[in-house]
Design a protein around this motif. Structure first.
Motif, PDB file in Angstrom:
ATOM      1  N   ILE A 126       2.931 -16.773   2.458  1.00 33.70           N
ATOM      2  CA  ILE A 126       2.370 -15.445   2.771  1.00 33.70           C
ATOM      3  C   ILE A 126       2.879 -14.398   1.809  1.00 33.70           C
ATOM      4  N   TRP A 127       4.146 -14.456   1.507  1.00 29.89           N
ATOM      5  CA  TRP A 127       4.767 -13.360   0.757  1.00 29.89           C
ATOM      6  C   TRP A 127       4.587 -13.469  -0.754  1.00 29.89           C
ATOM      7  N   GLU A 128       4.734 -14.670  -1.298  1.00 29.74           N
ATOM      8  CA  GLU A 128       4.774 -14.796  -2.752  1.00 29.74           C
ATOM      9  C   GLU A 128       3.523 -14.261  -3.437  1.00 29.74           C
ATOM     10  N   PRO A 129       2.296 -14.522  -2.932  1.00 30.28           N
ATOM     11  CA  PRO A 129       1.120 -13.997  -3.647  1.00 30.28           C
ATOM     12  C   PRO A 129       0.958 -12.478  -3.520  1.00 30.28           C
ATOM     13  N   VAL A 130       1.633 -11.875  -2.568  1.00 29.06           N
ATOM     14  CA  VAL A 130       1.375 -10.473  -2.264  1.00 29.06           C
ATOM     15  C   VAL A 130       2.509  -9.568  -2.747  1.00 29.06           C
ATOM     16  N   LEU A 131       3.724  -9.909  -2.420  1.00 32.00           N
ATOM     17  CA  LEU A 131       4.839  -9.026  -2.756  1.00 32.00           C
ATOM     18  C   LEU A 131       5.130  -9.043  -4.254  1.00 32.00           C
ATOM     19  N   ARG A 132       5.698  -7.962  -4.712  1.00 31.71           N
ATOM     20  CA  ARG A 132       6.170  -7.930  -6.089  1.00 31.71           C
ATOM     21  C   ARG A 132       7.266  -8.981  -6.256  1.00 31.71           C
ATOM     22  N   PRO A 133       7.370  -9.633  -7.410  1.00 34.56           N
ATOM     23  CA  PRO A 133       8.363 -10.711  -7.588  1.00 34.56           C
ATOM     24  C   PRO A 133       9.778 -10.286  -7.225  1.00 34.56           C
ATOM     25  N   ASP A 168       0.837  -1.210   0.000  1.00 36.48           N
ATOM     26  CA  ASP A 168       0.000   0.000   0.000  1.00 36.48           C
ATOM     27  C   ASP A 168       0.867   1.254   0.000  1.00 36.48           C
ATOM     28  N   CYS A 169       1.842   1.275   0.876  1.00 36.87           N
ATOM     29  CA  CYS A 169       2.688   2.466   0.995  1.00 36.87           C
ATOM     30  C   CYS A 169       3.479   2.701  -0.293  1.00 36.87           C
ATOM     31  N   LEU A 170       3.947   1.613  -0.908  1.00 40.88           N
ATOM     32  CA  LEU A 170       4.681   1.758  -2.167  1.00 40.88           C
ATOM     33  C   LEU A 170       3.757   2.287  -3.262  1.00 40.88           C
ATOM     34  N   TYR A 171       2.531   1.747  -3.312  1.00 42.48           N
ATOM     35  CA  TYR A 171       1.546   2.195  -4.294  1.00 42.48           C
ATOM     36  C   TYR A 171       1.187   3.661  -4.071  1.00 42.48           C
ATOM     37  N   LEU A 172       0.938   4.055  -2.826  1.00 42.90           N
ATOM     38  CA  LEU A 172       0.600   5.446  -2.517  1.00 42.90           C
ATOM     39  C   LEU A 172       1.767   6.372  -2.860  1.00 42.90           C
ATOM     40  N   PHE A 173       2.969   5.919  -2.604  1.00 42.93           N
ATOM     41  CA  PHE A 173       4.154   6.726  -2.913  1.00 42.93           C
ATOM     42  C   PHE A 173       4.206   7.076  -4.408  1.00 42.93           C
ATOM     43  N   GLU A 174       4.039   6.065  -5.257  1.00 44.07           N
ATOM     44  CA  GLU A 174       4.129   6.335  -6.686  1.00 44.07           C
ATOM     45  C   GLU A 174       2.928   7.131  -7.186  1.00 44.07           C
ATOM     46  N   GLU A 175       1.749   6.872  -6.638  1.00 40.89           N
ATOM     47  CA  GLU A 175       0.567   7.630  -7.047  1.00 40.89           C
ATOM     48  C   GLU A 175       0.710   9.107  -6.666  1.00 40.89           C
ATOM     49  N   LYS A 206       7.165   6.173   1.233  1.00 36.57           N
ATOM     50  CA  LYS A 206       8.293   5.348   0.805  1.00 36.57           C
ATOM     51  C   LYS A 206       9.056   4.837   2.018  1.00 36.57           C
ATOM     52  N   LEU A 207       9.297   5.706   2.962  1.00 38.99           N
ATOM     53  CA  LEU A 207      10.011   5.316   4.178  1.00 38.99           C
ATOM     54  C   LEU A 207       9.206   4.301   4.981  1.00 38.99           C
ATOM     55  N   MET A 208       7.899   4.517   5.089  1.00 40.70           N
ATOM     56  CA  MET A 208       7.060   3.584   5.831  1.00 40.70           C
ATOM     57  C   MET A 208       7.073   2.208   5.171  1.00 40.70           C
ATOM     58  N   SER A 209       7.049   2.202   3.828  1.00 33.94           N
ATOM     59  CA  SER A 209       7.089   0.937   3.100  1.00 33.94           C
ATOM     60  C   SER A 209       8.361   0.155   3.427  1.00 33.94           C
ATOM     61  N   GLU A 210       9.503   0.825   3.382  1.00 32.44           N
ATOM     62  CA  GLU A 210      10.775   0.157   3.680  1.00 32.44           C
ATOM     63  C   GLU A 210      10.831  -0.301   5.133  1.00 32.44           C
ATOM     64  N   GLU A 211      10.345   0.523   6.033  1.00 30.49           N
ATOM     65  CA  GLU A 211      10.388   0.163   7.455  1.00 30.49           C
ATOM     66  C   GLU A 211       9.558  -1.092   7.735  1.00 30.49           C
ATOM     67  N   VAL A 212       8.368  -1.164   7.154  1.00 28.93           N
ATOM     68  CA  VAL A 212       7.501  -2.331   7.373  1.00 28.93           C
ATOM     69  C   VAL A 212       8.159  -3.589   6.833  1.00 28.93           C
ATOM     70  N   LEU A 213       8.713  -3.524   5.620  1.00 28.11           N
ATOM     71  CA  LEU A 213       9.343  -4.710   5.026  1.00 28.11           C
ATOM     72  C   LEU A 213      10.566  -5.136   5.823  1.00 28.11           C
ATOM     73  N   GLN A 214      11.404  -4.197   6.212  1.00 30.48           N
ATOM     74  CA  GLN A 214      12.591  -4.540   6.985  1.00 30.48           C
ATOM     75  C   GLN A 214      12.228  -5.145   8.339  1.00 30.48           C
ATOM     76  N   LYS A 215      11.139  -4.660   8.922  1.00 30.14           N
ATOM     77  CA  LYS A 215      10.704  -5.238  10.198  1.00 30.14           C
ATOM     78  C   LYS A 215      10.239  -6.668  10.015  1.00 30.14           C
TER      79      LYS A 215
END
Length: 776
Positions: free
Chosen positions: A636-643, A542-549, A579-588
């Motif tokens: 969990i990850w494969e269907p959701v995350l970008r390849p 979501d955060c990545l999508y919102l960032f680019e939009e 963008k920062l929130m997206s990276e923080e969530v993934l790294q966590k």
């Protein structure tokens, strides 16, 4: 002082006489000159001595001059005998007068010392002063007592007048006494009587207020059964009867309690008359009526009638405004008798509430839903202005009252329309963020977005699939993010076709809606973000999508914005936060997975003594836990995350796992032959069970890099499984050929592995030497 003046006069006469007698003698003495006696010698030369003959000549000449002077003095005295006699007599008189003055002074001193008259005079003066003060104090006390008595009589007279129904007279007296007693201007040190009188005045004032308030309460009544508003002109309270309503209002104005006295009447009229005129305007009708007795008007009645016909929607507010005007006119004529001051007072008490009621019950509800209908609101604006102008003509509303709040509200309909739409937009955004459960349909989990596309999904599932603007990739997002962006895009489209004021509100609504995601969703998913689950990776997407939009808004809409908001209508300032929130969530999430896998590997106890059954089972269970956790993350990850993101993240995790397992095995300092076989079987079991996961990583994206390059420890782990059963010479040859070095083995690791696996022997020493020499 007289004696002194006389003596001064005599002394002056004596000086004049002496001055007239002595000039001849003075001239004689001035004629003597020693230089003339020795004219032949230079007396200025100090070296010239005087001889004895000279001195004898000088003596003779001096004796001759002396005799001549004596002769002349004698002849002068004889010639002026009478003058000298007069002079001596004057001197004698002066001496005599001086003695008399001395005697007089002595007598005065003796008199003062024997009888101190100044002390007596001082005591008399002090006594006179004291008596004067006493007289003044008594006079002031008498004046004070007279004033107190007068005030007491006036207060008593006021009370009597109030009992007799002379409320106007009582009000005037209480106002006069307020000035006399300086109410509100108390000072320290005043007489106690003043405090008592002020208290008595306050009691009297409160009594007058209470009586006048009861008069008004009896004068203005609303009968719910009829319903009707009744205003009586002849009033009575207790034993007091026959008091006119106009007299009561005059008395209230005199003592300054007009607003206080009319407050209850204003509340009653607003509640039972004004409110129905606004809320039920289409069925409300006010009819005036007058009651007369002996030709005099005794009552004024306003009957409220409800129409039995069908309710007609009051689109333009005509019914509301006409109904209120009829009630106001009745109040101005029947209650306030046309008195401007009384009408102003009643208006101050009711107009703010009337205007707020009209705004909340009528104007705010007829604000157009669509910007295209704003022009139809112009008739309401004109009708509202006419209504306020009519109230100002009646003096019910002050010309400067709240700057014509109704007209201003109606004229600012664009702003109200925009504010309401902004509130609706934010409410919609908030509701969809709160109601979204951050799950995805099963169809998306089973679909391969890379190859199948969104065409194979149903409508509900396709809502979760979006395109990223700057990477041209499909991405799975939550329904909250996709719907939020649709709402923001619709709002920005409205910005492009709206006026400056409306556009500004819509722009702020779009920004605030985006910021709502940042404020609401992380708090809502707080517990999920502390675990490994689908909601966390959805939040990342979501955060990545919102960032680019957000970055794309400037290219898509800004050129069409009204020029007045182009300068400040930007979104680039909030994009980096997502963008920062997206990276923080993934790294966590990556950190949580790695921590979980480390705990599972820790249970293997360093893979020691796996040749023992219990230790082997513990190590085998640890490997199974690692595989299970990785497969769970995979699902969990494969269907959701970008390849690409999925592959990079999973490679980081697998690198951590393989590096840790290889390190633990290589740190073993002694391994039996059976133990090496068991360790090899554990590694092969793990690699076999992870084959599907590794296969998903190979096909995740189109990058040409192999998994061995992305996961360096994977190649090392495979080779370690081979080393566990490889002969010593083969291990040495593999090192010398560089095979082990290409698998990221170090010289120390290979030497320690050989020492831990093979017993000490000449061959082992030779192999260790060869490895050591080969490294140099």
């Amino acid at each position: 002082s007289i004696v002194t003046a006389k003596s001064l006069t005599k002394t002056s006469d004596e000086d004049d006489h002496r001055a007239s007698v002595m000039p001849e003698i003075d001239a004689l003495f001035e004629s003597i000159n020693v230089r003339d006696l020795l004219a032949g010698h230079d007396l200025n030369d100090p070296t010239t001595p005087l001889s004895a003959p000279d001195l004898r000549l000088l003596i003779n000449r001096l004796e001759s001059h002396s005799l001549r002077i004596k002769s002349k003095v004698q002849s002068y005295l004889v010639a002026h005998h009478s003058d000298f006699s007069e002079l001596f007599s004057l001197c004698q008189d002066a001496v005599s007068r001086t003695r008399l003055i001395s005697d007089d002074v002595s007598d005065v001193l003796q008199l003062v010392s024997d009888r101190p008259i100044d002390v007596e005079i001082r005591s008399v003066v002090d006594e006179i002063t004291e008596k004067t003060k006493e007289v003044k104090l008594k006079r002031e006390s008498l004046d004070l007592v007279t004033a107190i008595v007068g005030i007491c009589e006036a207060l008593q007279e006021t009370k009597e007048a109030l009992k007799n129904g002379r409320v106007r007279f009582a009000a005037e007296r209480i106002r006069e006494l307020k000035v006399v007693l300086r109410i509100g201007e108390e000072e320290d040190g005043e007489p106690v009587a003043y405090a008592l009188l002020r208290k008595e005045w306050s009691n009297c004032f409160e009594q007058i207020q209470e009586v006048l308030a009861k008069f008004i309460e009896n004068a203005v009544r609303f009968e719910l059964d009829s319903p009707r508003l009744r205003i009586s002109y002849q009033l009575s309270v207790g034993e007091t009867a026959g008091t006119a309503l106009s007299t009561v209002l005059e008395a209230m104005e005199v003592i300054g309690m007009l607003d206080y006295g009319l407050a209850k009447a204003a509340d009653l009229i607003f509640k039972h008359v004004i409110t129905p005129a606004v809320t039920h305007a289409s069925t409300f009708a006010a009819v005036e009526d007058l009651s007369k007795t002996s030709g005099e008007i005794t009552e004024a009645i306003l009957r409220l009638e409800q129409s039995s016909g069908h309710k007609i929607e009051d689109v333009d507010g005509d019914a509301i405004y006409s109904g209120i005007l009829k009630v106001v006119k009745f109040i101005c004529s029947s209650l306030c008798f046309g008195n401007v001051t009384w009408i102003h007072s009643f208006g101050r008490l009711t107009w703010p509430r009337i205007s707020e009621l009209i705004i909340s019950k009528f104007l705010s509800k007829v604000v157009p839903e669509d910007a295209s209908k704003l022009a139809d609101f112009q008739k309401i604006i004109e009708r509202t202005s006419e209504f306020e102008a009519a109230l100002k003509e009646l003096n019910f509303v002050s010309p400067s009252d709240a700057e014509s709040r109704l007209s201003k509200y109606a004229e600012d309909v664009e702003v109200h329309f925009a504010l309401r739409k902004k509130i609706e937009i934010l409410a919609t955004a908030r509701n969809l963020l709160l109601q979204c459960n951050f799950t995805i349909p099963q169809a998306i989990k089973n679909a391969n977005l890379k190859y199948d596309g969104v065409e194979s999904l149903d409508v509900n599932s396709s809502k979760h699939i979006v395109y990223l603007l700057f990477s041209s990739e499909r991405c799975v997002v939550s329904e909250a993010a996709s719907q939020l962006m649709r709402l923001v895009h619709k709002t920005l489209e409205d910005v492009c076709v709206s006026s400056a004021r409306v556009a500004s509100e819509f722009y702020n609504a779009a920004r605030d809606s985006i910021l709502l995601y940042e404020a609401v969703v992380p708090v809502k998913l707080e517990k999920q973000l502390d675990g490994i689950n689908q909601a966390a990776v959805l939040l990342h997407n979501d955060c990545l999508y919102l960032f680019e939009e957000i970055l794309g808004f400037a290219f898509e809409y800004r050129a069409s914005f009204p020029s007045s908001i182009k300068e400040y209508a930007v979104f680039a300032d909030i994009a980096p936060r997502f963008k920062l929130m997206s990276e923080e969530v993934l790294q966590k999430q990556i950190h949580l997975v790695i921590s979980s896998l480390r705990e599972a590997i820790d249970s293997a106890d360093g893979f020691q003594n796996t040749h023992q059954t219990k230790q082997f089972e513990s190590a085998n269970f640890s490997i199974e836990q690692v595989v299970f956790s990785l497969e769970k993350v995979h699902l969990i990850w494969e269907p959701v995350l970008r390849p690409k993101t999925y592959k990079q993240s999973m490679c980081v995790i697998l690198e951590s796992v393989f590096r840790r397992i290889a390190r633990d095995i290589l740190l073993l300092d002694d391994m039996a032959a059976d133990e090496t076989f068991q360790l090899q079987s554990l590694i092969n079991l793990m690699l076999k069970n992870l084959s599907s996961l590794l296969g998903s990583l190979r096909s995740a994206d189109d990058t040409s890099r192999s998994l061995d390059d992305l996961i360096p420890s994977l190649r090392k782990t495979r080779k370690l499984a081979e080393l566990l059963v490889m002969p010593l010479k083969s291990i040495t040859s593999a090192w010398e050929s560089g095979e082990l070095l290409s698998c990221n083995f170090t010289r120390t690791e290979v030497q320690d592995f050989i020492k831990a696996t093979f017993t000490d022997s000449p061959l082992r020493k030779e192999c260790l030497w060869r490895i050591d020499e080969g490294s140099q």
